[in-house]
Structures are given as C-alpha cells and as structure tokens.
Design a protein around this motif. Structure first.
Motif, PDB file in Angstrom:
ATOM      1  N   GLU A   1      -3.027  -3.375   4.700  1.00 47.30           N
ATOM      2  CA  GLU A   1      -3.813  -3.113   3.495  1.00 47.30           C
ATOM      3  C   GLU A   1      -2.903  -3.007   2.284  1.00 47.30           C
ATOM      4  OE1 GLU A   1      -4.449   1.658   3.647  1.00 47.30           O
ATOM      5  OE2 GLU A   1      -5.613   0.489   5.092  1.00 47.30           O
ATOM      6  N   GLN A   2      -3.482  -3.231   1.117  1.00 49.55           N
ATOM      7  CA  GLN A   2      -2.691  -3.369  -0.104  1.00 49.55           C
ATOM      8  C   GLN A   2      -1.778  -2.183  -0.378  1.00 49.55           C
ATOM      9  OE1 GLN A   2      -5.013  -4.433  -3.514  1.00 49.55           O
ATOM     10  NE2 GLN A   2      -3.243  -4.806  -4.824  1.00 49.55           N
TER      11      GLN A   2
ATOM     12  N   THR B   1      -3.766  -9.103   4.303  1.00 53.64           N
ATOM     13  CA  THR B   1      -5.195  -8.763   4.243  1.00 53.64           C
ATOM     14  C   THR B   1      -5.609  -7.942   5.454  1.00 53.64           C
ATOM     15  OG1 THR B   1      -5.759 -10.868   5.318  1.00 53.64           O
ATOM     16  CG2 THR B   1      -5.781 -10.817   2.903  1.00 53.64           C
ATOM     17  N   GLN B   2      -6.602  -7.086   5.278  1.00 53.94           N
ATOM     18  CA  GLN B   2      -7.111  -6.259   6.368  1.00 53.94           C
ATOM     19  C   GLN B   2      -8.506  -5.767   6.017  1.00 53.94           C
ATOM     20  OE1 GLN B   2      -6.190  -5.724   9.349  1.00 53.94           O
ATOM     21  NE2 GLN B   2      -7.211  -3.861  10.040  1.00 53.94           N
TER      22      GLN B   2
END
Length: 338
Positions: A23-24, A52-53
């Motif tokens: 994640e970011q 990405t997630q």
C-alpha cells in the motif's frame, strides 16, 4: 532431475507481487530495499503490481499471473523476489506458464512458498525459501539472512553450508527501526523431539503449512510423481512453518498431508519457529511434534530458522540436504545434485 539456477555478479533482480502488493503508505520500504540492492551491485526491475494493494491482493489473479510470467520469460532478469507474502497467491496458479520455465531463481516465503513448491514439484526447477524484498532494506544483514546471496550463487554440483542463528527476533517493533531490520534479542535453540544429537538427510521440500496444504489433491501438489520421476525415489526431508494456525488446525493439516501420501518415504521433518502455535485445550506444539514422530517413525526437529520469526536460513526446494542438530545448534549442508 533437479535444475539449479545460479546468481551471477551484477544480476538483474525482478520484483513482482503474485500475492500481496504494498500500500502507498509503505512504498518507502520498497524504495529503501531497491536502493540497498542497487548499492550492492544489482540492477532492479520493479513490476506494477508491487505498488498496488486492494481487497487482499495486489491485482486480479490474471494480471498477477501475467506479470510473473513476463518476468519468468525475460532473459535479462536473473532472480525474482516478491516484496513479501500475502493471502491469495493460490489464485494465480492456473494462470502460470509452467511448460517452459527457464533457469532463474525465485526467492521468498510465507504465501510465496506455495508458488515455490508448485514450481519445483511441476518442473524440477530448484526454488529458494528465504528472505523477501522488504527485509533486504537494512544498512546491513545479519549473518543468517545474508547467506541468501551465497546460497543462490552456488554452482550446480557444489554444496553450501549454513549454521543456525545466534539469536532470533521475538516480535516486530516497527516503531524503532533497526540497521539490520530485525531486532535479534532471543537466544536460538533448535530442538530434537528425541533429544541428543540428531542427523537428517533427504531432498528438501516445504513451505508455510497454512498455504501449501491447499494444493493437496490438485495437479499442483503431486508429491508422489515428483519423488518418483524427478528425484528418483529419494526420501524427502520436509521443512514446514506455521503463520496463523492454532494447534488443532495445524494438526488437521499435517494429518491431511500424511493421508495424501506427502510423508511417504519421508526421512524427517523440520519445523520453523512460530508465534502462532496457540494451544487448544492444553494441546501444545510439543505434543503434536511427539505424536508425529511416533506416527511417522522419523526424526523431527523444531524451532529452526525458517519462516515468520526471523532470521531464516535459505532452503532450496529440490536440493539434497544433510542436517545435524546437537545442543541447541544446527547446521545444514545443501548439495546441488541433479
């Protein structure tokens, strides 16, 4: 026969997320790891899925499978290391191109161990159970983790020796980052169910029990054919580790493996340290290890350096191993035999 890749100097490392991406808010961990590896002389290629997630996976199964297949087919990439494990790698198995896998290393653990075991069983390509990408971001690596490079640089026909760690990490403490990522505070002790000195020999296979159990009875978990056709009937030495299963669930899973024939012609089992071995009505991990040793009539060793309680030894699926355990210490010699 088993095929062994070899890691060359200045190798290109590809990272893709066949299970969970990042994640970011945690992208900095990947950038740190990439920077460290580039500083060590490697070249890095990071796939889109790493960044990405959502909904327990980096991307839809077909997208994850396609990116992994591209890195497999890319002759410029020498080693594939996912960022970490996850939950739903099993979704991509049907999307993998397993017909013509070139000789390149794939390294990881946790959910990634299902990918590793599947590839070795189906293709005879040796795969590496060990560190993941985010754990290579430290200023330096502990002696146990750092062996991943030496192990993957071993030539076919040669051997490599690894020793048990001096200390392990009891729990994660992200609030206080360590220069070597892990906080190694607890003395390591490998334990043999029978006590005293124990020796084990056989072809290594294994992974995280939580996930590899789910290919029992499928075309991706045909241990019998692998043993008969790929390693010429040699005994299997299993290494297993537990991420989240309580003792009743772990016991059910091991009985299922036994009934499916996974432990036929088995020379022994080694279990990694686990923070998840929660007793059920007084039924403890030590009880399970004793029962399994009696049922299978093979030596069993536990609390080895493998899995979710770091550090961990780099174990090669398909390699022939000789293991010695005495006075809480262990050593593993892996022979890269065909």
């Amino acid at each position: 026969m088993i095929r062994y890749p070899i890691l060359k100097e200045g190798a290109v490392i590809g990272s893709t997320a066949p299970s969970s991406g990042v994640e970011q808010s945690m992208h900095g961990l990947i950038r740190e790891a990439v920077s460290r590896l580039e500083s060590a002389g490697f070249n890095m290629v990071v796939g889109d899925t790493v960044w990405t997630q959502a909904k327990a996976k980096s991307a839809p199964a077909k997208v994850r499978g396609e990116e992994f297949n591209r890195m497999l087919r890319d002759d410029a990439i020498d080693l594939i290391v996912p960022p970490w494990g996850g939950e739903l790698l099993i979704e991509i198995l049907e999307h993998l191109d397993l017909e013509h896998i070139p000789e390149k290393w794939i390294l990881g653990y946790s959910d990634i161990s299902l990918l590793l075991l599947t590839i070795t069983l189906r293709t005879g390509l040796a795969t590496a159970h060990g560190t993941n990408l985010v754990d290579l971001r430290g200023e330096y690596a502990d002696d146990t983790t750092a062996m991943w490079h030496t192990v993957l640089s071993t030539k076919a026909g040669d051997s490599v020796l690894q020793h048990s760690s001096a200390r392990y990490q009891k729990e994660w403490n992200h609030a206080e980052p360590s220069p070597c990522v892990f906080h190694l505070t607890e003395p390591t002790a490998w334990v043999a169910v029978s006590g005293g000195k124990v020796s084990l020999k056989g072809r290594l296979l294994g992974g995280c029990i939580d996930v590899i159990r789910h290919v029992i009875g499928t075309p991706y978990g045909d241990v019998r054919s692998f043993q008969r056709d790929t390693i010429g009937g040699e005994p299997v030495l299993w290494y297993l580790e537990n991420c989240e299963l309580n003792m009743a669930d772990q016991r059910r899973s091991l009985v299922q493996m036994k009934l499916a024939g996974w432990f036929d012609y088995c020379s022994g089992l080694m279990f990694g340290r686990s923070g998840a071995n929660r007793p059920v009505e007084g039924y403890k991990a030590e009880d399970m290890y004793r029962e399994l040793a009696e049922e299978l009539q093979v030596p069993i060793v536990y609390d080895i350096d493998c899995g979710h309680v770091p550090p961990q030894i780099t174990l090669i699926n398909g390699a022939y191993a000789e293991v010695e355990v005495e006075n809480g210490q262990g050593k593993i010699t892996q022979y890269f035999r065909p």
